[in-house]
Enzyme design. Structure first.
Site, PDB file in Angstrom:
ATOM      1  N   PRO A   2       0.797  -1.178  -0.084  1.00 61.00           N
ATOM      2  CG  PRO A   2      -0.641  -1.473   1.503  1.00 61.00           C
ATOM      3  CD  PRO A   2       0.471  -2.056   1.127  1.00 61.00           C
ATOM      4  CD  GLU A   3       3.123   2.658  -4.513  1.00 61.77           C
ATOM      5  OE1 GLU A   3       3.111   3.830  -4.871  1.00 61.77           O
ATOM      6  OE2 GLU A   3       3.340   1.810  -5.067  1.00 61.77           O
TER       7      GLU A   3
END
Length: 294
Positions: A2-3
């Site tokens: 996840p960014e």
């Protein structure tokens, strides 16, 4: 992993459910990466914010509960009955590759799941779980603003969506390093929250080769604008779900709109040239050899 967009989506969904709630009980996996989750017991959550890829809950005791989701982590709610079962024996691990390892939808996760690494019981009876198959995530409780135990967070660069961060500052910061621009984007010191997905997408939109070691001021302006465009668009679409990421509301849709990331061997959407893939500084990169000339 996840960014920034994925973590921001989760933050927005959780904020209204957590702020003002007190943590009455907690459990954590004994690993040093998760064990401090229990140190938040007795504290009220005053603010839930994001810094790069980290979720930070500011507590009323001048401490912070920090969660990094790593590669496969996600946060979800479980019933109170499930939370007690998490103290029992952990079943043998299930496969982490192939069809048997498919991540369950958010509604299917309970605190007794063997991949729950920590949970927090709230004063309304809800239980927030941290589910992480591969254990690349991290939970920490520290004094507010004291990130000495989290060096990536301590050295993190500016937020790309921050109003006070302009292209001139971005360009000057990029000039301080001789690393490839793609590597600079990923190391979190130049700018916060960018990972492989949004680096590839933004570099493509800005027509910058990922292996370039220096960029001009005009190119830095294009790159920062492209970064902001892809981040905002992804947040609006609920983030990108490739396999592991789910928000509280399910899978994101942004992966349907990729123009570069993961498209090696396919034609460029601008010029039709076949996109190429190469490993740069141990990270995979995709680019167009015509649109993104060095």
């Amino acid at each position: 992993m996840p960014e920034l967009p994925e973590v921001e989506v989760v933050r927005r969904q959780l904020a209204g459910l957590l702020v003002g709630r007190r943590i009455t009980e907690a459990w954590a996996h004994p690993s040093h990466k998760f064990a401090s989750a229990v140190d938040a017991v007795g504290s009220e959550i005053e603010v839930l914010r994001r810094r790069g890829k980290y979720l930070i809950a500011e507590l009323d005791c001048d401490r912070e509960l920090i969660v990094h989701l790593g590669m496969t982590g996600r946060l979800c709610f479980a019933g109170a009955a499930d939370a007690g079962a998490a103290r029992g024996a952990v079943p043998p691990p299930r496969p982490t590759d192939g069809p048997a390892a498919e991540i369950m939808t958010p509604s299917a996760v309970g605190a007794a799941d063997p991949y729950v690494r920590a949970w927090w019981r709230l004063d309304n009876g809800e239980t927030l779980c941290c589910h992480d198959v591969r254990r690349f995530g991290r939970i920490a409780v520290c004094d507010r603003g004291d990130y000495r135990g989290l060096p990536t967070l301590a050295a993190m660069g500016p937020e790309p969506l921050e109003e006070g961060f302009d292209a001139a500052a971005f360009w000057r910061a990029s000039r301080r390093s001789s690393q490839r621009i793609k590597t600079q984007l990923l190391n979190q010191r130049l700018i916060a929250g960018i990972g492989n997905i949004y680096a590839d997408e933004a570099l493509f939109l800005a027509r910058i080769n990922p292996s370039a070691r220096a960029i001009s001021k005009p190119r830095a302006e294009r790159l920062l604008a492209a970064l902001r465009d892809v981040l905002v668009a992804s947040i609006e679409r609920g983030g990108s779900t490739l396999r592991d990421y789910y928000s509280l509301e399910g899978a994101g849709d942004n992966q349907k709109y990729f123009v570069c990331y993961g498209r090696a061997g396919e034609p460029c959407v601008r010029c039709g040239t076949e996109l190429r893939r190469r490993v740069l500084d141990q990270r995979s990169s995709t680019w167009c050899p015509l649109c993104q000339r060095r």
